[in-house]
Motif scaffolding. Structure first.
Motif, mmCIF file in Angstrom:
data_model
loop_
_atom_site.group_PDB
_atom_site.id
_atom_site.type_symbol
_atom_site.label_atom_id
_atom_site.label_comp_id
_atom_site.label_asym_id
_atom_site.label_seq_id
_atom_site.Cartn_x
_atom_site.Cartn_y
_atom_site.Cartn_z
ATOM 1 N N TYR A 45 0.835 -1.202 0.000
ATOM 2 C CA TYR A 45 0.000 0.000 0.000
ATOM 3 C C TYR A 45 0.867 1.248 0.000
ATOM 4 O O TYR A 45 1.881 1.312 0.691
ATOM 5 C CB TYR A 45 -0.911 0.020 1.233
ATOM 6 C CG TYR A 45 -1.633 1.333 1.407
ATOM 7 C CD1 TYR A 45 -2.773 1.612 0.671
ATOM 8 C CD2 TYR A 45 -1.153 2.308 2.268
ATOM 9 C CE1 TYR A 45 -3.426 2.822 0.798
ATOM 10 C CE2 TYR A 45 -1.799 3.523 2.405
ATOM 11 C CZ TYR A 45 -2.932 3.775 1.659
ATOM 12 O OH TYR A 45 -3.570 4.978 1.789
ATOM 13 N N ARG A 68 -6.720 -7.115 1.620
ATOM 14 C CA ARG A 68 -7.715 -6.544 2.536
ATOM 15 C C ARG A 68 -7.505 -5.040 2.503
ATOM 16 O O ARG A 68 -6.440 -4.544 2.854
ATOM 17 C CB ARG A 68 -7.511 -7.098 3.940
ATOM 18 C CG ARG A 68 -8.444 -6.545 4.970
ATOM 19 C CD ARG A 68 -9.803 -7.140 4.792
ATOM 20 N NE ARG A 68 -10.633 -6.792 5.936
ATOM 21 C CZ ARG A 68 -11.911 -7.023 5.959
ATOM 22 N NH1 ARG A 68 -12.503 -7.614 4.967
ATOM 23 N NH2 ARG A 68 -12.619 -6.680 6.997
ATOM 24 N N GLU A 70 -8.380 -1.422 3.917
ATOM 25 C CA GLU A 70 -8.933 -0.729 5.079
ATOM 26 C C GLU A 70 -9.368 0.652 4.612
ATOM 27 O O GLU A 70 -8.574 1.426 4.083
ATOM 28 C CB GLU A 70 -7.880 -0.625 6.175
ATOM 29 C CG GLU A 70 -7.446 -1.984 6.679
ATOM 30 C CD GLU A 70 -6.273 -1.910 7.640
ATOM 31 O OE1 GLU A 70 -5.457 -0.978 7.525
ATOM 32 O OE2 GLU A 70 -6.187 -2.796 8.493
ATOM 33 N N SER A 71 -10.661 0.934 4.766
ATOM 34 C CA SER A 71 -11.230 2.172 4.249
ATOM 35 C C SER A 71 -12.129 2.800 5.300
ATOM 36 O O SER A 71 -12.726 2.101 6.107
ATOM 37 C CB SER A 71 -12.038 1.865 2.975
ATOM 38 O OG SER A 71 -12.664 3.009 2.490
ATOM 39 N N TYR A 72 -12.216 4.106 5.266
ATOM 40 C CA TYR A 72 -13.096 4.809 6.194
ATOM 41 C C TYR A 72 -14.565 4.496 5.917
ATOM 42 O O TYR A 72 -15.410 4.684 6.782
ATOM 43 C CB TYR A 72 -12.863 6.321 6.109
ATOM 44 C CG TYR A 72 -11.507 6.716 6.643
ATOM 45 C CD1 TYR A 72 -11.189 6.563 7.989
ATOM 46 C CD2 TYR A 72 -10.543 7.231 5.797
ATOM 47 C CE1 TYR A 72 -9.948 6.909 8.488
ATOM 48 C CE2 TYR A 72 -9.300 7.590 6.276
ATOM 49 C CZ TYR A 72 -9.002 7.430 7.623
ATOM 50 O OH TYR A 72 -7.766 7.773 8.096
ATOM 51 N N HIS A 75 -14.186 -1.841 5.554
ATOM 52 C CA HIS A 75 -13.110 -2.700 5.064
ATOM 53 C C HIS A 75 -13.684 -3.723 4.084
ATOM 54 O O HIS A 75 -14.823 -4.160 4.227
ATOM 55 C CB HIS A 75 -12.438 -3.424 6.226
ATOM 56 C CG HIS A 75 -11.936 -2.502 7.297
ATOM 57 N ND1 HIS A 75 -11.415 -1.271 7.041
ATOM 58 C CD2 HIS A 75 -11.889 -2.656 8.635
ATOM 59 C CE1 HIS A 75 -11.048 -0.688 8.176
ATOM 60 N NE2 HIS A 75 -11.341 -1.512 9.167
ATOM 61 N N TYR A 76 -12.884 -4.110 3.090
ATOM 62 C CA TYR A 76 -13.345 -5.080 2.104
ATOM 63 C C TYR A 76 -12.159 -5.823 1.508
ATOM 64 O O TYR A 76 -11.017 -5.346 1.572
ATOM 65 C CB TYR A 76 -14.168 -4.406 1.006
ATOM 66 C CG TYR A 76 -13.449 -3.302 0.264
ATOM 67 C CD1 TYR A 76 -12.719 -3.573 -0.894
ATOM 68 C CD2 TYR A 76 -13.493 -1.994 0.722
ATOM 69 C CE1 TYR A 76 -12.054 -2.564 -1.577
ATOM 70 C CE2 TYR A 76 -12.836 -0.983 0.045
ATOM 71 C CZ TYR A 76 -12.122 -1.263 -1.102
ATOM 72 O OH TYR A 76 -11.461 -0.265 -1.768
ATOM 73 N N ASP A 77 -12.434 -7.004 0.943
ATOM 74 C CA ASP A 77 -11.424 -7.798 0.247
ATOM 75 C C ASP A 77 -11.518 -7.518 -1.247
ATOM 76 O O ASP A 77 -12.596 -7.252 -1.773
ATOM 77 C CB ASP A 77 -11.631 -9.286 0.502
ATOM 78 C CG ASP A 77 -11.327 -9.676 1.939
ATOM 79 O OD1 ASP A 77 -10.682 -8.891 2.653
ATOM 80 O OD2 ASP A 77 -11.741 -10.776 2.343
ATOM 81 N N ALA A 91 -9.525 4.857 1.226
ATOM 82 C CA ALA A 91 -8.641 3.810 1.751
ATOM 83 C C ALA A 91 -7.496 4.446 2.537
ATOM 84 O O ALA A 91 -6.977 5.495 2.166
ATOM 85 C CB ALA A 91 -8.101 2.959 0.615
ATOM 86 N N TYR A 92 -7.133 3.809 3.627
ATOM 87 C CA TYR A 92 -5.984 4.273 4.405
ATOM 88 C C TYR A 92 -4.975 3.154 4.642
ATOM 89 O O TYR A 92 -3.964 3.342 5.315
ATOM 90 C CB TYR A 92 -6.411 4.907 5.722
ATOM 91 C CG TYR A 92 -7.160 3.980 6.668
ATOM 92 C CD1 TYR A 92 -6.474 3.144 7.546
ATOM 93 C CD2 TYR A 92 -8.543 3.960 6.681
ATOM 94 C CE1 TYR A 92 -7.154 2.305 8.406
ATOM 95 C CE2 TYR A 92 -9.232 3.126 7.543
ATOM 96 C CZ TYR A 92 -8.535 2.310 8.400
ATOM 97 O OH TYR A 92 -9.212 1.476 9.259
ATOM 98 N N ALA A 94 -3.830 -1.215 3.044
ATOM 99 C CA ALA A 94 -4.170 -2.461 2.350
ATOM 100 C C ALA A 94 -3.018 -3.429 2.566
ATOM 101 O O ALA A 94 -1.863 -3.020 2.666
ATOM 102 C CB ALA A 94 -4.400 -2.223 0.862
ATOM 103 N N TYR A 95 -3.355 -4.720 2.657
ATOM 104 C CA TYR A 95 -2.324 -5.736 2.874
ATOM 105 C C TYR A 95 -2.785 -7.066 2.285
ATOM 106 O O TYR A 95 -3.977 -7.298 2.072
ATOM 107 C CB TYR A 95 -2.005 -5.888 4.355
ATOM 108 C CG TYR A 95 -3.205 -6.221 5.221
ATOM 109 C CD1 TYR A 95 -3.569 -7.548 5.465
ATOM 110 C CD2 TYR A 95 -3.973 -5.216 5.792
ATOM 111 C CE1 TYR A 95 -4.673 -7.851 6.229
ATOM 112 C CE2 TYR A 95 -5.078 -5.499 6.568
ATOM 113 C CZ TYR A 95 -5.424 -6.830 6.777
ATOM 114 O OH TYR A 95 -6.520 -7.127 7.551
#
Length: 104
Positions: A45, A68, A70-72, A75-77, A91-92, A94-95
Motif C-alpha cells: 500500500y 484486505r 482498510e477504508s473509512y 473494510h473489504y477484500d 482507503a488508508y 491495504a495488505y
C-alpha cells in the motif's frame, strides 16, 4: 523531390514498431493501472498525489491475490493482478490477506 530514410531512422522506426506490437499484445485491465508518478512498481500500500494504490509485486508464474483494503467507508477484500491497482479515495491501508484468487 525524393526523400530518403537513413539507416538510423530505419532502426528507430523498426524499434518503435516492435515496441508497439509488444505493447498491443499485453492484456489490459480496468482495475490495474500504472502509477503516473513512477515507472517502477512499488510493493504494498502507498499513497501519493494521485490517490491510494496497492502494488502487487509478482514474478512468473503469475499469481492473483486477495488484499484486505482498510477504508473509512468499510473494510473489504479485493482480488488483484500483479501490478499497480488504484484503491478507493477513502482507503488508508491495504495488505495481502493470505489467499489466492483469479482476477481473469
Amino acid at each position: 523531390m525524393r526523400f530518403t530514410t537513413s539507416a538510423i531512422a530505419k532502426s528507430a522506426i523498426a524499434a518503435l514498431a516492435t515496441a508497439a506490437v509488444a505493447f498491443a499484445g499485453a492484456p489490459a485491465s480496468a482495475a490495474t493501472t500504472a502509477d503516473p508518478e513512477t515507472a517502477q512498481i512499488r510493493c504494498g500500500y502507498y499513497r501519493n498525489s494521485n490517490g491510494n494504490w496497492y502494488g502487487h509485486c509478482d514474478e512468473l508464474p503469475r499469481t492473483d491475490v486477495i488484499i484486505r483494503v482498510e477504508s473509512y467507508t468499510g473494510h473489504y477484500d479485493m482480488c488483484v493482478k500483479p501490478g499497480t491497482t488504484k484503491l478507493d479515495a477513502f482507503a488508508y491501508g491495504a495488505y495481502y490477506a493470505g489467499r489466492l484468487c483469479w482476477a481473469g
